[in-house]
Design an enzyme around this catalytic site. Structure first.
Site, PDB file in Angstrom:
ATOM      1  N   ASP A   1       9.596  54.494  32.500  1.00 30.41           N
ATOM      2  CA  ASP A   1       9.471  53.816  31.208  1.00 30.41           C
ATOM      3  C   ASP A   1       8.865  52.419  31.320  1.00 30.41           C
ATOM      4  OD1 ASP A   1      10.557  55.980  29.870  1.00 30.41           O
ATOM      5  OD2 ASP A   1      12.602  55.224  30.023  1.00 30.41           O
TER       6      ASP A   1
ATOM      7  N   ARG B   1      22.932  42.162  32.523  1.00 30.34           N
ATOM      8  CA  ARG B   1      21.927  41.881  31.483  1.00 30.34           C
ATOM      9  C   ARG B   1      21.730  40.401  31.190  1.00 30.34           C
ATOM     10  NH1 ARG B   1      20.045  46.344  33.185  1.00 30.34           N
ATOM     11  NH2 ARG B   1      20.742  48.236  32.144  1.00 30.34           N
TER      12      ARG B   1
ATOM     13  N   ASP C   1      22.286  47.509  25.745  1.00 32.35           N
ATOM     14  CA  ASP C   1      21.504  46.663  26.643  1.00 32.35           C
ATOM     15  C   ASP C   1      20.413  45.871  25.914  1.00 32.35           C
ATOM     16  OD1 ASP C   1      22.995  47.280  28.901  1.00 32.35           O
ATOM     17  OD2 ASP C   1      21.804  49.058  29.355  1.00 32.35           O
TER      18      ASP C   1
ATOM     19  N   SER D   1      20.791  59.269  32.590  1.00 31.05           N
ATOM     20  CA  SER D   1      20.367  57.880  32.518  1.00 31.05           C
ATOM     21  C   SER D   1      21.346  57.068  33.360  1.00 31.05           C
ATOM     22  CB  SER D   1      20.391  57.413  31.057  1.00 31.05           C
ATOM     23  OG  SER D   1      20.306  56.018  31.028  1.00 31.05           O
TER      24      SER D   1
END
Ligand code: ARG
Length: 401
Positions: free
Chosen positions: A14, A95, A124, A175
């Site tokens: 991605d 994050r 996220d 994921s």
């Protein structure tokens, strides 16, 4: 010079396609930023080269492992931070660190925006963008998947058409996000919350159902920070890595939970956090020994609030930072040793000692040496129960049951 965007780059499909996609859709030059938070796997230089091969004008790698351990994991440990009492905030902790670096690189390079590979359904995206907003409010955030219609199919097509060097065949059916504090696994067959997890999902932990000899260790803490195992001193990052090995070998720290996301969706998550779960259990027990009762009780409530704030992307908020000051102050006396036994998926405290202990043997004992004056209890209880007694009398007088 054309405008620039700094992309949080993982090396996966991605974000690799995201480089070219961003350039096409916005006309901006893309700077790829890869942050090492101990996710392991691929070599960071290979990731850097891939970003360049995919069209980044510049690719930067930052080894943030020690920063992550010192400034994010240790505060989380001091806070015994577990979202919904169980999730040690694995992704939620990385994050804000990544967001902070995105913001500072963007400023340094004169970029006007940052970008990340999140979808519009998760936590996220909020965490990245809220972190960037708190540090560099002038920057814009772009999410190619969410904002620029980059779907999985289009990503594969784009990669093939442009001959991008992406290893497609290795793609996991789940994921996964991982760092040194643990792994988060979602999607695939796990989306049915009735489906049991399978052994294949795990990589930091061994199967806890396989019999092994127990491991017993002593963890030493100084002001809430674990500093040594069995007398050998480690930095925070080394100690977390060591605990991952020790606790992971016994299958400690597997979590299967239906979780409340910030966007309102419930999602089924599998986590493994051997070091996180073992260290929190040890730390919390040392607090039981060294904190005054009211501080300990009040702190449990603060911890839950702290975990909610961090889960919901408010790492740099005023409330979270103020709670940090409270939590830090409570850690002054949290110094001492915890003995812990690990086996069969569990990490259990079997001993604790501290020079700052509030445990008083002569008060606690039922044997000889008792210094507690039991006669004092009688009058104490009289006063303690007085409000209840008065209320009960009133209710009786007014004919109520
Ligand atoms: N649900 C977890 C959280 O919000 C994990 C998210 C992990 N991200 C991922 N792309 N798998 O912290």
């Amino acid at each position: 010079m054309s405008e620039r965007v700094v992309l949080a780059y993982s090396g996966g499909l991605d974000t690799s396609v995201g480089i070219g996609w961003l350039k096409e859709a916005t006309g901006k030059e893309v700077v790829a930023l890869a942050i090492d938070v101990g996710q392991g796997g691929e070599d960071m230089d290979a990731i850097r080269q891939r970003a360049l091969d995919c069209g980044a004008v510049e690719a930067i790698v930052i080894d943030a492992k020690s920063e992550f351990a010192d400034d994010y994991l240790m505060p989380a440990l001091k806070a015994n931070a577990l979202y919904q009492k169980r999730y040690p905030l694995v992704s939620a902790l990385s994050r804000p660190l990544i967001g902070k670096h995105l913001a500072s690189v963007a400023r340094k390079l004169g970029a006007d925006s940052v970008a990340h590979g999140c979808t519009g359904k998760g936590n996220d995206q909020v965490r990245f963008e809220a972190a960037v907003a708190a540090i560099a409010p002038e920057l814009k955030s772009i999410a190619p998947i969410r904002d620029l219609a980059l779907t999985r199919d289009k990503a594969i097509e784009f990669a093939e058409k442009n001959n991008l060097p992406i290893a497609q065949n290795k793609k996991s059916p789940y994921s996964v996000d991982q760092n040194v504090w643990g792994r988060a696994v979602e999607t695939g067959f796990l989306e049915d919350p009735w489906n049991a997890p399978i052994e294949d999902l795990y990589s930091y932990t061994q199967d806890p159902d396989v019999y092994r000899e127990a491991t017993e260790i002593t963890i030493s803490f100084e002001s809430g920070i674990p500093v040594a195992i069995d007398g050998v001193r480690y930095s925070a990052i080394e100690l977390v890595q060591k605990m991952n090995d020790l606790a992971g070998a016994h299958g400690v720290g597997r979590i299967d939970i239906v979780e409340d996301r910030l966007v309102g969706i419930k999602s089924r998550e599998i986590y493994e956090s051997p070091a996180g779960i073992a260290l929190i259990a040890a730390h919390e027990e040392l607090e039981n020994l060294t904190l005054e009762r009211d501080v300990n009780r009040f702190k449990r409530g603060i911890e839950a609030r702290w975990a909610d704030l961090v889960y919901e992307g408010l790492w740099f908020s005023g409330l979270k930072r103020s709670l940090d000051v409270f939590i830090d102050h409570t850690q002054e006396h949290v110094t001492g040793d915890v003995r812990m036994k690990m086996q069969g998926g569990r990490a259990v405290v079997t001993g604790r000692k501290s020079d700052e202990s509030l445990y008083d043997f002569s008060l606690a004992t039922y044997d000889t040496g008792d210094t507690f004056d039991q006669s004092l209890a009688k009058g104490f209880i009289e006063l303690w129960a007085l409000p209840s007694k008065i209320a009960a009398r009133r209710d009786a007088n007014r004919g109520k049951k």
